[in-house]
Design a protein around this motif. Structure first.
Motif, PDB file in Angstrom:
ATOM      1  N   PRO A 120      -0.001  -0.086  -9.405  1.00 42.09           N
ATOM      2  CA  PRO A 120       0.043  -1.675 -10.054  1.00 42.09           C
ATOM      3  C   PRO A 120      -0.394  -1.664 -11.541  1.00 42.09           C
ATOM      4  N   ARG A 121       0.092  -2.471 -12.264  1.00 43.29           N
ATOM      5  CA  ARG A 121      -0.457  -3.069 -13.600  1.00 43.29           C
ATOM      6  C   ARG A 121      -0.959  -4.358 -13.541  1.00 43.29           C
ATOM      7  N   THR A 122      -0.639  -5.169 -12.810  1.00 40.65           N
ATOM      8  CA  THR A 122      -0.996  -6.449 -12.818  1.00 40.65           C
ATOM      9  C   THR A 122      -1.734  -6.920 -11.468  1.00 40.65           C
ATOM     10  N   GLU A 125       1.018  -7.230  -8.938  1.00 41.29           N
ATOM     11  CA  GLU A 125       1.340  -5.996  -8.289  1.00 41.29           C
ATOM     12  C   GLU A 125       0.462  -5.341  -7.559  1.00 41.29           C
ATOM     13  N   GLY A 128       1.213  -6.965  -4.395  1.00 42.24           N
ATOM     14  CA  GLY A 128       2.468  -6.431  -3.761  1.00 42.24           C
ATOM     15  C   GLY A 128       2.303  -5.033  -3.063  1.00 42.24           C
ATOM     16  N   ASP A 129       1.162  -4.104  -3.604  1.00 44.10           N
ATOM     17  CA  ASP A 129       1.030  -2.643  -2.778  1.00 44.10           C
ATOM     18  C   ASP A 129       0.412  -3.128  -1.538  1.00 44.10           C
ATOM     19  N   TRP A 184      -4.762  -5.533 -15.474  1.00 44.29           N
ATOM     20  CA  TRP A 184      -5.072  -6.630 -14.452  1.00 44.29           C
ATOM     21  C   TRP A 184      -6.259  -7.536 -15.177  1.00 44.29           C
ATOM     22  N   GLY A 202      -1.077  -6.141 -18.050  1.00 44.08           N
ATOM     23  CA  GLY A 202       0.022  -5.436 -17.736  1.00 44.08           C
ATOM     24  C   GLY A 202       0.206  -4.194 -18.671  1.00 44.08           C
TER      25      GLY A 202
END
Length: 296
Positions: A120-122, A125, A128-129, A184, A202
């Motif tokens: 993840p970058r944000t 995300e 989302g993981d 993030w 991000g």
């Protein structure tokens, strides 16, 4: 299911999903929750201990330029464990074993484990993981609950600081040399009622000069060396006290980056609450951990 976690944030997430009885091995840096400390370790640090921040930076650069990892994987232990799932990441070469090395080893294990790379970058995300790992492990309901709880806490912070004047923030992820936090962290600062002057949401953390940080004229400087706890961060801040004083900020604090900012796991929401408490303590009077004031 037999699960091996090769990144601390994944270990935290697996435990948060209620999978602690199925996690059979972790990394040498997995220290949260405390139960993870008792699990077998399948990685080790390739760098010598006792290095200064500058020496760590130089050593990491030298190894990555030569295509060498800074963590070593115990392939023999993985073969013995016969996992069904290995969770790793490819986002940061400094944070975990190379994902290519992991996949190569996994292909040779009789159990033919699935490899999931969380990158993840944000903040979105990261959440989302949670869904990705929950679905892969049959913990969909637990994942839904975890995301809902995180979203509610994020909303509470944003609502609490909504009418507060935003403060200009410089988030320093390393001091020798200076790196400003990316990924993030700029989002956490924005949601906490601040303006990240130097980092980009991000994007990777970026190396900057002290003069650039000073020119940005921050109101608040948050010293958050990647992977360091609060006392170690405070120690680093004192080493560079003159440089930090030269930034002209009204407040300089040191925080536990390892717990609340460096790892893209469930405790990032704690980091948001901590950041909001730093910037607007009157609006967010409680925090998961007290920041350490840097006396300059």
């Amino acid at each position: 299911m037999r699960i091996v976690s090769l990144v601390p944030s994944a270990t935290e997430l697996l435990f948060a999903l209620g999978l602690d009885s199925e996690v059979i091995a972790v990394t040498h840096e997995c220290d949260h929750p405390p139960a993870a400390l008792a699990l077998p370790k399948v990685t080790r640090d390739a760098l010598p201990s006792g290095l200064t921040a500058g020496q760590i930076d130089a050593a990491v650069r030298a190894r990555t330029e030569q295509g060498e990892a800074i963590y070593e994987l115990d392939a023999a232990a993985l073969h013995e464990l016969q996992p069904d799932l290995i969770v790793t990441q490819a986002l940061c070469a400094v944070c975990a074993v190379s994902v290519e090395d992991v996949r190569a080893v996994a292909e040779q294990i009789d159990s033919r484990p699935r490899v999931i790379s969380l990158d993840p970058r944000t903040l979105g995300e990261v959440l989302g993981d949670v869904r990705t790992l929950a679905e892969a492990t049959g913990r969909r309901d637990a994942g839904v609950d975890l995301i809902a709880d995180a979203a509610a806490r994020i909303d509470r912070v944003r609502l609490a600081v909504r009418d507060r004047p935003p403060l200009k923030v410089a988030a320093l992820e390393w001091l020798e040399p200076v790196y400003v936090a990316g990924h993030w962290t700029p989002q956490l600062i924005e949601y906490a009622g601040g303006i990240d002057l130097l980092g980009m949401a991000g994007e990777h953390s970026e190396r900057r000069a002290w003069e650039e940080v000073a020119a940005a004229a921050p109101d608040v400087v948050v010293v958050m060396p990647c992977g360091y706890d609060a006392p170690r961060a405070l120690e680093e801040a004192h080493r560079f006290g003159d440089r930090l004083a030269g930034l002209g900020a009204g407040e300089v604090v040191a925080v536990d980056a390892s717990a609340y900012f460096s790892r893209p796991g469930p405790r990032l929401v704690d980091g948001l609450e901590l950041m909001a408490h730093i910037l607007h303590p009157e609006a967010v009077p409680e925090a998961p951990s007290a920041p350490l004031t840097v006396e300059l």
